[in-house]
Every structure is written in C-alpha cells, then in structure tokens.
Scaffold this active site. Sequence first.
Site, PDB file in Angstrom:
ATOM      1  N   LYS A  35       0.798  -1.222   0.000  1.00 22.76           N
ATOM      2  CA  LYS A  35       0.000   0.000   0.000  1.00 22.76           C
ATOM      3  C   LYS A  35       0.840   1.286   0.000  1.00 22.76           C
ATOM      4  CE  LYS A  35      -3.970  -2.083   2.371  1.00 22.76           C
ATOM      5  NZ  LYS A  35      -4.841  -1.973   3.559  1.00 22.76           N
ATOM      6  N   TYR A  75     -12.464  -2.121  -3.923  1.00 25.34           N
ATOM      7  CA  TYR A  75     -12.938  -2.247  -2.543  1.00 25.34           C
ATOM      8  C   TYR A  75     -14.458  -2.121  -2.420  1.00 25.34           C
ATOM      9  CZ  TYR A  75      -8.175  -2.208  -0.732  1.00 25.34           C
ATOM     10  OH  TYR A  75      -6.877  -2.535  -0.443  1.00 25.34           O
ATOM     11  N   PHE A  83     -15.572   3.479   6.654  1.00 28.33           N
ATOM     12  CA  PHE A  83     -14.202   3.822   6.253  1.00 28.33           C
ATOM     13  C   PHE A  83     -13.975   3.762   4.746  1.00 28.33           C
ATOM     14  CE2 PHE A  83     -14.248  -0.746   7.289  1.00 28.33           C
ATOM     15  CZ  PHE A  83     -13.755  -1.294   6.101  1.00 28.33           C
ATOM     16  N   ARG A 111      -1.411 -14.254   4.786  1.00 28.16           N
ATOM     17  CA  ARG A 111      -2.123 -13.585   5.878  1.00 28.16           C
ATOM     18  C   ARG A 111      -1.339 -13.695   7.187  1.00 28.16           C
ATOM     19  NH1 ARG A 111      -6.557 -11.470   4.350  1.00 28.16           N
ATOM     20  NH2 ARG A 111      -7.616 -11.417   6.368  1.00 28.16           N
ATOM     21  N   THR A 117      -4.777  -6.918  11.100  1.00 33.95           N
ATOM     22  CA  THR A 117      -5.049  -5.612  10.485  1.00 33.95           C
ATOM     23  C   THR A 117      -4.600  -4.462  11.377  1.00 33.95           C
ATOM     24  OG1 THR A 117      -6.929  -6.562   9.312  1.00 33.95           O
ATOM     25  CG2 THR A 117      -6.871  -4.170   9.496  1.00 33.95           C
ATOM     26  N   ARG A 128       2.871  -6.044   9.328  1.00 32.44           N
ATOM     27  CA  ARG A 128       2.128  -4.953   9.965  1.00 32.44           C
ATOM     28  C   ARG A 128       2.720  -4.571  11.313  1.00 32.44           C
ATOM     29  NH1 ARG A 128      -3.553  -7.295   7.774  1.00 32.44           N
ATOM     30  NH2 ARG A 128      -3.656  -6.065   5.865  1.00 32.44           N
ATOM     31  N   ASN A 138      -1.955   0.291   6.895  1.00 32.16           N
ATOM     32  CA  ASN A 138      -1.346  -0.914   7.437  1.00 32.16           C
ATOM     33  C   ASN A 138      -0.438  -1.663   6.470  1.00 32.16           C
ATOM     34  OD1 ASN A 138      -3.202  -2.206   5.789  1.00 32.16           O
ATOM     35  ND2 ASN A 138      -4.566  -2.756   7.454  1.00 32.16           N
ATOM     36  N   HIS A 141      -2.180  -5.462   1.720  1.00 27.84           N
ATOM     37  CA  HIS A 141      -3.493  -6.096   1.545  1.00 27.84           C
ATOM     38  C   HIS A 141      -3.227  -7.506   1.050  1.00 27.84           C
ATOM     39  CE1 HIS A 141      -7.538  -6.918  -0.075  1.00 27.84           C
ATOM     40  NE2 HIS A 141      -6.870  -7.481  -1.070  1.00 27.84           N
ATOM     41  N   GLU A 152      -9.525 -10.803  -7.439  1.00 27.32           N
ATOM     42  CA  GLU A 152      -8.555  -9.714  -7.273  1.00 27.32           C
ATOM     43  C   GLU A 152      -7.412  -9.819  -8.266  1.00 27.32           C
ATOM     44  OE1 GLU A 152      -9.378  -8.775  -2.554  1.00 27.32           O
ATOM     45  OE2 GLU A 152      -7.604  -9.958  -3.064  1.00 27.32           O
TER      46      GLU A 152
END
Length: 164
Positions: A35, A75, A83, A111, A117, A128, A138, A141, A152
């Site tokens: 990100k 998203y 948010f 993950r 998160t 993270r 964070n 993704h 995706e």
Amino acid sequence: MLTGRPIEQRGPADRCGAHKKETDMALERTFSIIKPDATRRNLTGKINAKFEDAGLRIVAQKRIHMTKEQAGVFYAVHAERPFYGELCDFMSSAPVVVQVLEGENAIAKNREIMGATNPADAAPGTIRAEFAESVGENSVHGSDAPETAAVEIAYFFSGLELVG
C-alpha cells in the site's frame, strides 16, 4: 514427466511444462498489494523479502497509481462501511505494488506474514507489526479466500502476466 532427452528432441508439451510434477499442482496463488504508506517509505523490497523468505514466489508484479475510481471498484465489498471513502482516498494517494504470490497454502501463509489488520495486535516479526503506521495505513493487503484471490488477480492482471 520430462524425459532425459535433450530439449531439442522433446515434444512441444515437454517444453511448455505441460507435464508438471504432481507437487506443482498443490500450489496456490494469492493477491497482494503493498500500500501507499509502504511504497512512500521505500519498503517494497523489505516486504517482498518477508514473502520470499517464507517460501512464497512473486509470479506477477507491477507498480501502479490507482485512481479513486479503480480503488472504489476494487474495494466495492466495503462500500457500505464507514471507512470506505477514506480507504479509496488512501489507496489512490500514491503508487502501490500489486502482485501475485504463489506457494503452498499461499493465502493462509500470506495472511500470517502480514499479521493482524491492527498493527497493535499483529504478532512480532509480521509486516504490519514492523511497518504499519495505523489500522488504516497498514502497509499491505492480501486475499482472504481462493475465490477472492481469483477475482482480485483478474482485476489487475491478464493470464499472460502470470509467469510463475
């Protein structure tokens, strides 16, 4: 199975990898985004090292600058969440790195490497825990299921770009 014959004596299927080992078929692919908060701080290499050190291979990757509209479509599942607007603004605020990771249990492994998160809840050594600035910023993704990963991946990559 590939034969011991020189490559020029093998058939087209041999050269194209059509006879992959059975263990290759157990590999899974997942989608990952590095990100804007991480790309701004030049953390792409450090983050990718964590994926690779854990046994995941990067089989497709590109650096892009998403528009707010692209982020909104990507998203859309969060469109009703409070948010959502802030997320779309953030994801379109600077370049991101979109990529496809491949490996045994790639979705779960990704993950685990990313961590929770909320960076305050992320296990030590996770991306993270080490790099995230907040719950909203964070750093990464990752897909949460095989069906999500397929959607995706297809949003950002054509089949020809997956070069595992």
